[in-house]
Write an enzyme that holds these catalytic residues in place. Structure first.
Site, PDB file in Angstrom:
ATOM      1  N   ASP A 113       0.923  -1.075   0.238  1.00 13.01           N
ATOM      2  CA  ASP A 113      -0.522   0.229  -0.234  1.00 13.01           C
ATOM      3  C   ASP A 113       1.107   1.394  -0.005  1.00 13.01           C
ATOM      4  O   ASP A 113       1.707   1.234   1.357  1.00 13.01           O
ATOM      5  CB  ASP A 113      -0.894  -0.143   1.447  1.00 13.01           C
ATOM      6  CG  ASP A 113      -2.536   0.620   0.946  1.00 13.01           C
ATOM      7  OD1 ASP A 113      -2.024   1.594  -0.113  1.00 13.01           O
ATOM      8  OD2 ASP A 113      -2.764   0.875   2.552  1.00 13.01           O
ATOM      9  N   ASP A 146      -3.040   2.641  -6.358  1.00 11.92           N
ATOM     10  CA  ASP A 146      -1.975   2.917  -4.910  1.00 11.92           C
ATOM     11  C   ASP A 146      -2.488   1.488  -4.411  1.00 11.92           C
ATOM     12  O   ASP A 146      -1.016   1.490  -3.280  1.00 11.92           O
ATOM     13  CB  ASP A 146      -1.996   4.127  -3.593  1.00 11.92           C
ATOM     14  CG  ASP A 146      -3.601   3.902  -3.936  1.00 11.92           C
ATOM     15  OD1 ASP A 146      -4.215   3.192  -4.156  1.00 11.92           O
ATOM     16  OD2 ASP A 146      -3.556   4.918  -2.139  1.00 11.92           O
ATOM     17  N   GLU A 147      -2.196   0.187  -4.600  1.00 11.22           N
ATOM     18  CA  GLU A 147      -1.594  -0.900  -3.487  1.00 11.22           C
ATOM     19  C   GLU A 147      -2.907  -2.648  -4.537  1.00 11.22           C
ATOM     20  O   GLU A 147      -2.877  -2.294  -5.484  1.00 11.22           O
ATOM     21  CB  GLU A 147      -2.888  -0.974  -2.464  1.00 11.22           C
ATOM     22  CG  GLU A 147      -4.796  -0.580  -2.255  1.00 11.22           C
ATOM     23  CD  GLU A 147      -5.038  -1.196  -1.615  1.00 11.22           C
ATOM     24  OE1 GLU A 147      -5.138  -1.463  -0.289  1.00 11.22           O
ATOM     25  OE2 GLU A 147      -6.250  -0.258  -1.566  1.00 11.22           O
TER      26      GLU A 147
END
Length: 373
Positions: free
Chosen positions: A23, A117-118
């Site tokens: 993350d 983003d993860e």
């Protein structure tokens, strides 16, 4: 309960997987601070600063003042008078995300992106033969920092639920490992708010029912949970025991492009619902354009305070032509649903029935269904 050990070969042989959840730390805001030195060390919010604006992401400097994603911009500004608002730049975020994805795929083909983003990675068998998930997670974090000048946090465990909890444990720029046999104990000590999907209102309801921690939740039987939380109950029952059997699904193609927003306070008035819808239209249409998606069906989703969902959809015989048509269909769906039977805690929009033509690349998972949180 959390250490820097790893899942060994005997545990793998028993059927356990080696899962990493990576993350990025305050991703959108961190990209803005990286690209604009004047923003470094200052409270930054990505989003609109107007009356209908909402915070899409906040830097850690802003979070110290209580600024959070999905918060109305006027509230954020009141909490942090020096807050600097910047408009989102999805092209920059997507480019950084592509760099990060290539790092993941250097180690394993089993990558399931959740957003820009993860992502989850299954490294039970890794490409480089490193063998330990902890070492792979450390290398990935180092490579991300070297190549993008951004920091990432990672969680390592034997299932997706625990890996995601672990990645949040030592943020920012941290690493946490939950080994087999430790999952239930780790979850037992967590405040209930840490469970994915439990927002402020759910937390409030749980506390009224005597549920403040994972241990409290584990003490409730499935009938009690179903009576109070409906379809959410099965997830809560398993999560309280550290159980998650979902595999990491690589190369997942989404069937829709959209986003949803969970509110810090329930809303019910028609005016507030309409204002919220306009904000979601703006953000989701940006994502539709970014994904170069074409679709025929617009769906409105709301989640009521009792956690029950309602969806309404409209389809057209042609591709939704532009933002104006997307907005018109979205507004019609809301107007037809009003008045709502009770306040809502979440609203979302999606465009689906997407183009699958050979000349057009389908949206990838990181482009497709992003939370507004």
């Amino acid at each position: 309960m959390a250490d820097t050990g790893d899942i060994d070969d005997s545990e793998e042989a028993a059927g356990l997987r080696k899962i990493i959840h990576v993350d990025m730390d305050a991703f959108f805001a961190s990209v803005e601070q990286r690209d604009n030195p004047e923003l470094r060390g200052k409270p930054v919010a990505v989003g609109g600063s107007g009356g209908r604006g909402v915070v899409a992401a906040a830097s850690y400097e802003a979070r110290k003042f209580g600024v959070r994603s999905a918060m109305p911009s006027v509230t954020a500004k009141r909490l942090c008078p020096d807050l600097i608002f910047v408009r989102h730049r999805f092209d920059a975020y997507k480019e950084a995300s592509r760099q990060i994805r290539s790092i993941f795929e250097h180690h394993t083909p089993h990558v399931e992106p959740l957003s820009l983003d993860e992502a989850y990675l299954d490294v039970t068998e890794d490409r480089l033969g490193i063998g330990t998930a902890t070492r792979i997670a450390e290398l990935i974090r180092q490579e991300i920092k070297a190549k993008t000048k951004l920091t990432a946090s990672a969680g390592v465990s034997y299932n997706k639920f625990l890996a995601k909890l672990a990645s949040d444990q030592n943020k920012p720029d941290g690493l946490c490992v939950i080994r087999p046999g430790q999952g239930a104990d780790f979850v037992a000590g967590l405040p209930i708010r840490r469970f994915h999907g439990v927002g402020p209102k759910a937390e409030e309801k749980m506390k009224r029912l005597g549920i403040a921690t994972g241990a409290d939740l584990a003490a409730k039987d499935i009938d009690f949970l179903r009576a109070n939380f409906g379809s959410f109950a099965d997830y809560l029952y398993r999560a309280a025991r550290g159980i998650d059997l979902r595999p990491v699904r690589a190369h997942r193609v989404r069937k829709s492009v959209g986003g949803e927003r969970t509110f810090s306070e329930d809303i019910s008035s028609g005016a507030a619902l309409r204002d919220t819808l306009e904000n979601i239209i703006d953000i989701v249409w940006d994502r539709i354009e970014s994904a170069k998606a074409r679709g025929r069906t617009v769906t409105l989703k709301v989640k009521f305070t009792d956690f029950q969902n309602m969806t309404r959809a409209k389809s057209v015989p042609h591709w939704v032509e532009d933002k104006a048509e997307f907005a018109r269909l979205s507004r019609e769906l809301l107007e037809e649903a009003l008045p709502l039977p009770m306040p809502i805690r979440l609203m979302g929009l999606t465009l689906s029935n997407l183009d699958r033509g050979e000349d057009k690349e389908a949206p990838r998972a990181d482009d497709a269904q992003l939370s507004l949180l």
